[in-house]
Write a protein that holds these residues in place. Structure first.
Motif, PDB file in Angstrom:
ATOM      1  N   LEU A   1      27.058  35.474  45.741  1.00 16.49           N
ATOM      2  CA  LEU A   1      27.702  36.109  44.586  1.00 16.49           C
ATOM      3  C   LEU A   1      28.215  37.528  44.830  1.00 16.49           C
ATOM      4  O   LEU A   1      29.325  37.856  44.408  1.00 16.49           O
ATOM      5  CB  LEU A   1      26.768  36.100  43.370  1.00 16.49           C
ATOM      6  CG  LEU A   1      26.842  34.833  42.516  1.00 16.49           C
ATOM      7  CD1 LEU A   1      25.781  34.879  41.428  1.00 16.49           C
ATOM      8  CD2 LEU A   1      28.231  34.679  41.898  1.00 16.49           C
TER       9      LEU A   1
ATOM     10  N   THR B   1      36.084  39.272  44.954  1.00 20.49           N
ATOM     11  CA  THR B   1      37.385  38.614  44.965  1.00 20.49           C
ATOM     12  C   THR B   1      37.844  38.383  43.529  1.00 20.49           C
ATOM     13  O   THR B   1      37.071  38.555  42.588  1.00 20.49           O
ATOM     14  CB  THR B   1      37.295  37.259  45.681  1.00 20.49           C
ATOM     15  OG1 THR B   1      36.464  36.386  44.902  1.00 20.49           O
ATOM     16  CG2 THR B   1      36.681  37.406  47.068  1.00 20.49           C
ATOM     17  N   ASN B   2      39.095  37.989  43.378  1.00 20.53           N
ATOM     18  CA  ASN B   2      39.629  37.826  42.025  1.00 20.53           C
ATOM     19  C   ASN B   2      39.415  36.395  41.520  1.00 20.53           C
ATOM     20  O   ASN B   2      40.344  35.728  41.084  1.00 20.53           O
ATOM     21  CB  ASN B   2      41.111  38.177  42.008  1.00 20.53           C
ATOM     22  CG  ASN B   2      41.546  38.638  40.634  1.00 20.53           C
ATOM     23  OD1 ASN B   2      40.883  39.489  40.040  1.00 20.53           O
ATOM     24  ND2 ASN B   2      42.608  38.069  40.108  1.00 20.53           N
ATOM     25  N   THR B   3      38.165  35.970  41.607  1.00 19.88           N
ATOM     26  CA  THR B   3      37.800  34.604  41.266  1.00 19.88           C
ATOM     27  C   THR B   3      37.011  34.597  39.966  1.00 19.88           C
ATOM     28  O   THR B   3      36.196  35.479  39.735  1.00 19.88           O
ATOM     29  CB  THR B   3      36.951  34.032  42.430  1.00 19.88           C
ATOM     30  OG1 THR B   3      37.820  33.709  43.499  1.00 19.88           O
ATOM     31  CG2 THR B   3      36.168  32.811  42.021  1.00 19.88           C
ATOM     32  N   ALA B   4      37.294  33.600  39.125  1.00 17.44           N
ATOM     33  CA  ALA B   4      36.556  33.500  37.862  1.00 17.44           C
ATOM     34  C   ALA B   4      35.190  32.872  38.133  1.00 17.44           C
ATOM     35  O   ALA B   4      35.100  31.773  38.683  1.00 17.44           O
ATOM     36  CB  ALA B   4      37.340  32.665  36.861  1.00 17.44           C
ATOM     37  N   ILE B   5      34.152  33.587  37.762  1.00 14.78           N
ATOM     38  CA  ILE B   5      32.777  33.146  38.000  1.00 14.78           C
ATOM     39  C   ILE B   5      32.209  32.552  36.719  1.00 14.78           C
ATOM     40  O   ILE B   5      32.380  33.115  35.637  1.00 14.78           O
ATOM     41  CB  ILE B   5      31.914  34.342  38.455  1.00 14.78           C
ATOM     42  CG1 ILE B   5      32.432  34.894  39.786  1.00 14.78           C
ATOM     43  CG2 ILE B   5      30.439  33.955  38.553  1.00 14.78           C
ATOM     44  CD1 ILE B   5      31.743  36.173  40.233  1.00 14.78           C
ATOM     45  N   HIS B   6      31.562  31.416  36.858  1.00 19.68           N
ATOM     46  CA  HIS B   6      30.875  30.801  35.723  1.00 19.68           C
ATOM     47  C   HIS B   6      29.450  30.490  36.146  1.00 19.68           C
ATOM     48  O   HIS B   6      29.217  29.564  36.923  1.00 19.68           O
ATOM     49  CB  HIS B   6      31.574  29.499  35.307  1.00 19.68           C
ATOM     50  CG  HIS B   6      32.957  29.707  34.780  1.00 19.68           C
ATOM     51  ND1 HIS B   6      33.253  29.777  33.438  1.00 19.68           N
ATOM     52  CD2 HIS B   6      34.133  29.900  35.420  1.00 19.68           C
ATOM     53  CE1 HIS B   6      34.551  29.982  33.272  1.00 19.68           C
ATOM     54  NE2 HIS B   6      35.108  30.063  34.461  1.00 19.68           N
TER      55      HIS B   6
ATOM     56  N   ALA C   1      32.029  38.145  43.978  1.00 21.23           N
ATOM     57  CA  ALA C   1      32.388  39.064  42.895  1.00 21.23           C
ATOM     58  C   ALA C   1      33.433  40.081  43.344  1.00 21.23           C
ATOM     59  O   ALA C   1      34.099  40.698  42.516  1.00 21.23           O
ATOM     60  CB  ALA C   1      31.149  39.775  42.363  1.00 21.23           C
TER      61      ALA C   1
END
Lengths: 361, 361
Positions: free
Chosen positions: A326, A332-337, A330
């Motif tokens: 994580l 990077t421009n990635t959506a985390i769920h 975090a």
């Protein structure tokens, strides 16, 4: 048939969800976006869905009193998993409507029933045969051949309750693995790729499907879904029509996941799931209205979104100690769920990430 | 200065939010996506944020005991509105860190302090003067001219606590409208358009801004935000740099909304809001990481998203009986966000919708 005059739920109504895992969590959030209140039924205390829901009935599925109170508190009820005890459903359904319907649930709860159903409506499945005894298995091997895979008819998920037969000598071990549970032997399919279609049907029969996603598994668990899948236009159309066929045949209301093997002779249906599906999580990043909201819209009698995709997405599951990555993810421009689970156990789905890889073509 | 060795919150930690409205609701959902638990402090019972949060402390801001328990239950605390009583903040901050910091809050709670601050760091504001008495107002009118607008220094929002002066004769009525509250007279700005920048600063000083959005108001309330705004590249750069200037000067941690008037002589800062902002709701549909998640990332010590936009979006507020249009809106492929408020009162923000209008250029 479903009544086309189906009741339309107004915002402020309460949606009940059986099961408090990550699917219930994301359904609950989608319901709240539409102004609904949410009520989770889940025996476990600190469960993912309870973190984001209005109410949590923490009780066992055998607790008649709790089930009755839960059903009375809800305007419509749905579920995040297919293995809900029948007795619990009987109690609930006597009070409040459940979507998707019991027939869809019964069909997909049992691999044998499911394959019979798919065959009946003209779809291809892997060759299969019911197995309860060692003799059944011998006959099934004769009929289907080896390699094959023996699976419990019920309660299997993420590769659990399965045993591979690479030679007839594996038969004894396979029967032991089933531990006496009714099973089904499935022939191996020589497929190039697995895709899945997430489709939704509303009470008035409208159907909306998302673009097929291409799935890669690791250790029997979904690892990534990539959209768009590498399919021809004709294949994409076929996949969607086939999904609509299933939804209509079950008089289904809600979102369903349909896993398909791509083979030289067309699609083979691997599995259907009468609920939102892990391989549809990409829709959170790729579509204005995601699979969770589609499901809520369907069971609430609302119009569906058109399923159109504005972006290409790669969804990746975070399994077990994948969450240790994580800090890097975090950056990077990635959506985390993340699902709010405390312990990162081996094979446990802890979360997923959606990476937008470009605008849809 | 903020300690760059700022504590990084692990998933499972609890984020406290002062205020239970729609901003708290969407902050809470964003926090849950990152695996945080959420705890709302809000005197009202059935409030929007409580529907999606783990815990709700339903107590008054004068309830020392409840504030203490709330602060002890949280690992970090933030807020959704700027008018939090100072005494309550004192109690909380003695126990648990609050972000954004008190200085930022104090600056933006008072229109006069805010304009003094902006002027001090070299930014343009409307001409302004503090007004407490009728004589002050006379002097201010002489200095600033007419037309002008008299606003309470504190507690104003959505056009409330404001009185327009179109001629010197309006001065008496304007003073009456202020009801004895300290006020500030602001000169009218001849602007072509209002834009706003949503910027976020992390504890280690990293800054990330979303593209400016173009705002249209109706009856003093934000009606639509359209992204991209019609600005030149140089203007976009200026707007972002100016926002970074403000964030740095306040040693700010979290997301801020900065409203700017576009004039022939450059940007004039209309207002800053030390919180997520209505004009940033479009980021839910246009960016992988939205303004709410940026705020949570900042206060949790996580890295920020880069603010990049994958899609163009029009955000429209649903005010009061705008929600009666929902049946039609639901038929379109628009993302609906309702706040779970029971009564659609006049001027009340009931929800918003985000329409993706294409891929970002």
């Amino acid at each position: 048939m479903t009544d086309p005059q189906n009741h339309v739920l107004q915002t402020g109504a309460t949606i009940g969800i059986l099961g408090g895992g990550q699917l219930g969590r994301m359904l609950s959030i989608a319901a709240s976006r539409l102004g609904f209140k949410t009520c989770i039924f889940e025996p476990a205390g600190d469960c993912p869905a309870s973190h984001v829901a209005n109410y949590h009935y923490k009780a066992d599925y055998s607790d008649t009193d709790a089930l009755t109170k839960f059903a009375n508190a809800c305007d419509v009820i749905t579920f995040e998993f297919e293995n809900i005890p029948t007795d619990a459903l009987d109690i609930i359904e006597a009070i409040t409507p459940i979507h998707p319907n019991r027939a869809a649930l019964a069909t997909s709860q049992d691999r044998f029933s499911e394959k019979n159903f798919l065959t009946r409506i003209g779809l291809q499945t892997a060759p299969y045969a019911a197995v309860e005894t060692g003799e059944d298995l011998e006959q099934a091997i004769d009929q289907i051949g080896i390699p094959a895979i023996l699976k419990t008819r019920r309660m299997g998920y993420d590769g659990k309750g399965q045993s591979r037969l690479m030679s007839p000598d594996d038969a004894v071990q396979a029967m032991t693995d089933m531990a006496g549970a009714p099973a089904v032997l499935e022939g191996f399919i020589n497929f190039s790729v697995e895709v899945s279609v997430i489709g939704t049907r509303s009470a008035n029969g409208a159907i909306s499907c998302f673009d097929p996603g291409e799935n890669v598994h690791r250790n029997g668990i979904l690892h990534t879904t990539t959209v768009p899948a590498k399919l021809t236009r004709a294949q994409r159309t076929d996949a969607v029509l086939l999904t609509a066929n299933i939804l209509n045949a079950l008089d289904y209301v809600g979102t369903m996941g349909v896993e398909l093997f791509v083979t030289p002779t067309g699609f083979i249906v691997n599995e259907i799931a009468p609920r939102v599906h892990n391989s549809g999580h990409w829709t959170q990043a790729g579509c204005a209205i995601d699979q969770f909201e589609q499901h809520i819209r369907a069971i609430a009698g609302w119009p569906l979104g058109d399923g159109s995709r504005h972006s290409n997405v790669i969804m990746e599951n975070l399994i077990g100690d994948d969450v240790n990555r994580l800090p890097d993810i975090a950056k990077t421009n990635t959506a985390i769920h993340l699902y709010g689970k405390a312990d990162a156990k081996l094979g446990r789905k802890m979360g997923h990430i959606n990476t937008v890889t470009g605008a849809s073509a």
